[in-house]
Every structure is written in C-alpha cells, then in structure tokens.
Enzyme design. Structure first.
Site, PDB file in Angstrom:
ATOM      1  N   CYS A   6       4.120 -23.287  34.785  1.00  0.00           N
ATOM      2  CA  CYS A   6       3.650 -23.913  33.555  1.00  0.00           C
ATOM      3  C   CYS A   6       2.338 -23.267  33.131  1.00  0.00           C
ATOM      4  O   CYS A   6       1.482 -22.951  33.953  1.00  0.00           O
ATOM      5  CB  CYS A   6       3.519 -25.425  33.711  1.00  0.00           C
ATOM      6  SG  CYS A   6       1.949 -25.986  34.350  1.00  0.00           S
ATOM      7  N   GLU A   7       2.233 -23.051  31.832  1.00  0.00           N
ATOM      8  CA  GLU A   7       1.052 -22.338  31.334  1.00  0.00           C
ATOM      9  C   GLU A   7      -0.188 -23.222  31.286  1.00  0.00           C
ATOM     10  O   GLU A   7      -1.282 -22.743  31.059  1.00  0.00           O
ATOM     11  CB  GLU A   7       1.337 -21.713  29.964  1.00  0.00           C
ATOM     12  CG  GLU A   7       1.559 -22.704  28.840  1.00  0.00           C
ATOM     13  CD  GLU A   7       1.987 -22.015  27.548  1.00  0.00           C
ATOM     14  OE1 GLU A   7       2.551 -20.908  27.601  1.00  0.00           O
ATOM     15  OE2 GLU A   7       1.738 -22.601  26.477  1.00  0.00           O
ATOM     16  N   HIS A   8      -0.019 -24.517  31.510  1.00  0.00           N
ATOM     17  CA  HIS A   8      -1.177 -25.407  31.473  1.00  0.00           C
ATOM     18  C   HIS A   8      -1.887 -25.503  32.812  1.00  0.00           C
ATOM     19  O   HIS A   8      -3.094 -25.691  32.857  1.00  0.00           O
ATOM     20  CB  HIS A   8      -0.752 -26.814  31.024  1.00  0.00           C
ATOM     21  CG  HIS A   8      -0.194 -26.834  29.634  1.00  0.00           C
ATOM     22  ND1 HIS A   8       0.820 -27.671  29.235  1.00  0.00           N
ATOM     23  CD2 HIS A   8      -0.505 -26.090  28.550  1.00  0.00           C
ATOM     24  CE1 HIS A   8       1.111 -27.446  27.969  1.00  0.00           C
ATOM     25  NE2 HIS A   8       0.329 -26.490  27.533  1.00  0.00           N
ATOM     26  N   HIS A   9      -1.136 -25.413  33.904  1.00  0.00           N
ATOM     27  CA  HIS A   9      -1.729 -25.601  35.228  1.00  0.00           C
ATOM     28  C   HIS A   9      -1.464 -24.443  36.179  1.00  0.00           C
ATOM     29  O   HIS A   9      -1.941 -24.454  37.308  1.00  0.00           O
ATOM     30  CB  HIS A   9      -1.188 -26.889  35.861  1.00  0.00           C
ATOM     31  CG  HIS A   9      -1.394 -28.115  35.030  1.00  0.00           C
ATOM     32  ND1 HIS A   9      -0.426 -28.601  34.171  1.00  0.00           N
ATOM     33  CD2 HIS A   9      -2.466 -28.924  34.892  1.00  0.00           C
ATOM     34  CE1 HIS A   9      -0.893 -29.684  33.549  1.00  0.00           C
ATOM     35  NE2 HIS A   9      -2.126 -29.898  33.958  1.00  0.00           N
ATOM     36  N   CYS A  57       3.216 -29.836  38.421  1.00  0.00           N
ATOM     37  CA  CYS A  57       1.980 -30.409  37.873  1.00  0.00           C
ATOM     38  C   CYS A  57       2.126 -31.908  37.648  1.00  0.00           C
ATOM     39  O   CYS A  57       1.129 -32.618  37.531  1.00  0.00           O
ATOM     40  CB  CYS A  57       1.541 -29.678  36.602  1.00  0.00           C
ATOM     41  SG  CYS A  57       2.721 -29.711  35.253  1.00  0.00           S
ATOM     42  N   GLN A 111       8.317 -25.646  29.116  1.00  0.00           N
ATOM     43  CA  GLN A 111       9.783 -25.708  29.185  1.00  0.00           C
ATOM     44  C   GLN A 111      10.438 -25.675  27.801  1.00  0.00           C
ATOM     45  O   GLN A 111      11.497 -25.066  27.622  1.00  0.00           O
ATOM     46  CB  GLN A 111      10.188 -26.974  29.958  1.00  0.00           C
ATOM     47  CG  GLN A 111      11.679 -27.030  30.271  1.00  0.00           C
ATOM     48  CD  GLN A 111      12.038 -28.234  31.110  1.00  0.00           C
ATOM     49  OE1 GLN A 111      11.263 -28.658  31.967  1.00  0.00           O
ATOM     50  NE2 GLN A 111      13.215 -28.799  30.882  1.00  0.00           N
TER      51      GLN A 111
HETATM   52 ZN   LIG Z   1       1.672 -28.184  33.902  1.00  0.00          ZN
END
Ligand SMILES: [Zn+2]
Length: 186
Positions: free
Chosen positions: A75-78, A146, A116
């Site tokens: 995931c690009e956030h975490h 995450c 996703q």
């Molecule tokens: Zn994430």
C-alpha cells in the site's frame, strides 16, 4: 548528496533507535533494500514487454476468466503489504491474450506502490486496451497489513474492489455469470 537505498535503510534503523552496527543488523540495510526493490519491480516492466506479441486471432466471443490469481502488493500509504487474489474476465472480439499474460499484467501493477482501487482499475483498463475486448471485469479481494497489524487491527476484514467495463457494466446477466463463476454471487 543523495543516499543509496541501503543507506536510507541504515538511517531508518537509526531513526528507530536501533544500532545498525550490531551484528544482527549489519547486512540488513542491503537486504532490506534488495527486498524492497524486488517488491517494486513492476516499475521496471511495461505492458509491451509483457504482452510481447502473445495476442492471438480467435473467433471465440465467449467470456474468458482467469480466477484466483495470487496478488502481493504494497500500500502506498504505509508501505505495508496487502495480499489477496485477483479475478479477471474479458469478452474477446477477435483477439485473445496468452493466459499467463493476464497474471503477469496483474503482477506488473501489483509490484508497485498501490491502493487497491487504482490497482483494480489499471488492470482492467490495460486488458481492455490490449485486447479491445467487448467487456472486462476485474475483482480483487485482499487483506491489508496496515489494517491488520496497526490502526484498527481488524484481522478478518477483506477489502473487495471491482471494475466492470463494457458488457460487464451494461448487462447484468453477463456480470452475474462472471460473479457466479468466481463464486461471488448469491
Ligand atoms: Zn495502508
């Protein structure tokens, strides 16, 4: 002066309060950099390289489904993994794609930093572009580390995303047939 990827990982260890010079961590920056590069190797691939002419003439105009394609992404956030399965279907109009190519297209986009929803859309758009299909359907079900390891710590939730193009969007019969074949309809 820019740091190399292993040097960045060394800094991360320092930032975490670790001693990067203790024995167990000596090679960690190098190993972690190599692992991360592998997990992101989709950046070095292109649709052209993957398809590489494996597009065959066919007068089959029935739905082609590849289901349960294993999926590993970050995931690009975490920068934490999300892991699951992709189901892909398309309705050919004169051209069919080599079977393994669909899995490789999924992998190319999964091996980049992703969310996703975008991953699902990129796979669907690419299959449509490459095959000029009358319809494309992509469903992804995945579990996100995450969510499982931090934050809400929900261990059993699965995120499901879908993109339906062309015939799969226009015809509920076609969509139902697809969902039934991947075991997702009531
Ligand atoms: Zn994430």
């Amino acid at each position: 002066m820019t740091l190399s990827l292993p040097q960045h990982y060394r800094e991360i260890l320092v930032g975490l309060g670790e001693d990067p010079d203790r024995e167990g961590l000596l090679d960690t920056p190098k190993r972690a950099a190599k692992a991360m590069q592998y997990l992101c190797h989709g950046y070095e691939q292109s649709v052209e390289d993957i398809v590489n002419g494996a597009l065959f003439a066919s007068d089959n105009d029935e739905m082609v489904i590849v289901k349960d394609i294993e999926l590993y992404s970050l995931c690009e956030h975490h920068l934490l993994p999300f892991i699951g399965k992709a189901h892909v279907a398309y309705i050919p109009t004169g051209k069919v794609l080599g079977l393994s190519k669909i899995a490789r297209i999924v992998d190319m986009f999964a091996r980049r930093l992703q969310i996703q929803e975008n991953l699902t859309r990129q796979i669907a758009d690419t299959i449509r572009e490459v095959t000029s299909a009358a319809g494309v359907a992509v469903v992804i079900e995945a579990q996100h580390m995450c969510m499982m390891m931090r934050g809400v710590e929900k261990q059993n939730s699965t995120m499901i995303t879908s993109v339906m193009l062309g015939a799969f969007r226009d015809s509920s019969t076609t969509r139902q047939e697809f969902l039934q074949l991947i075991g997702r309809s009531k």
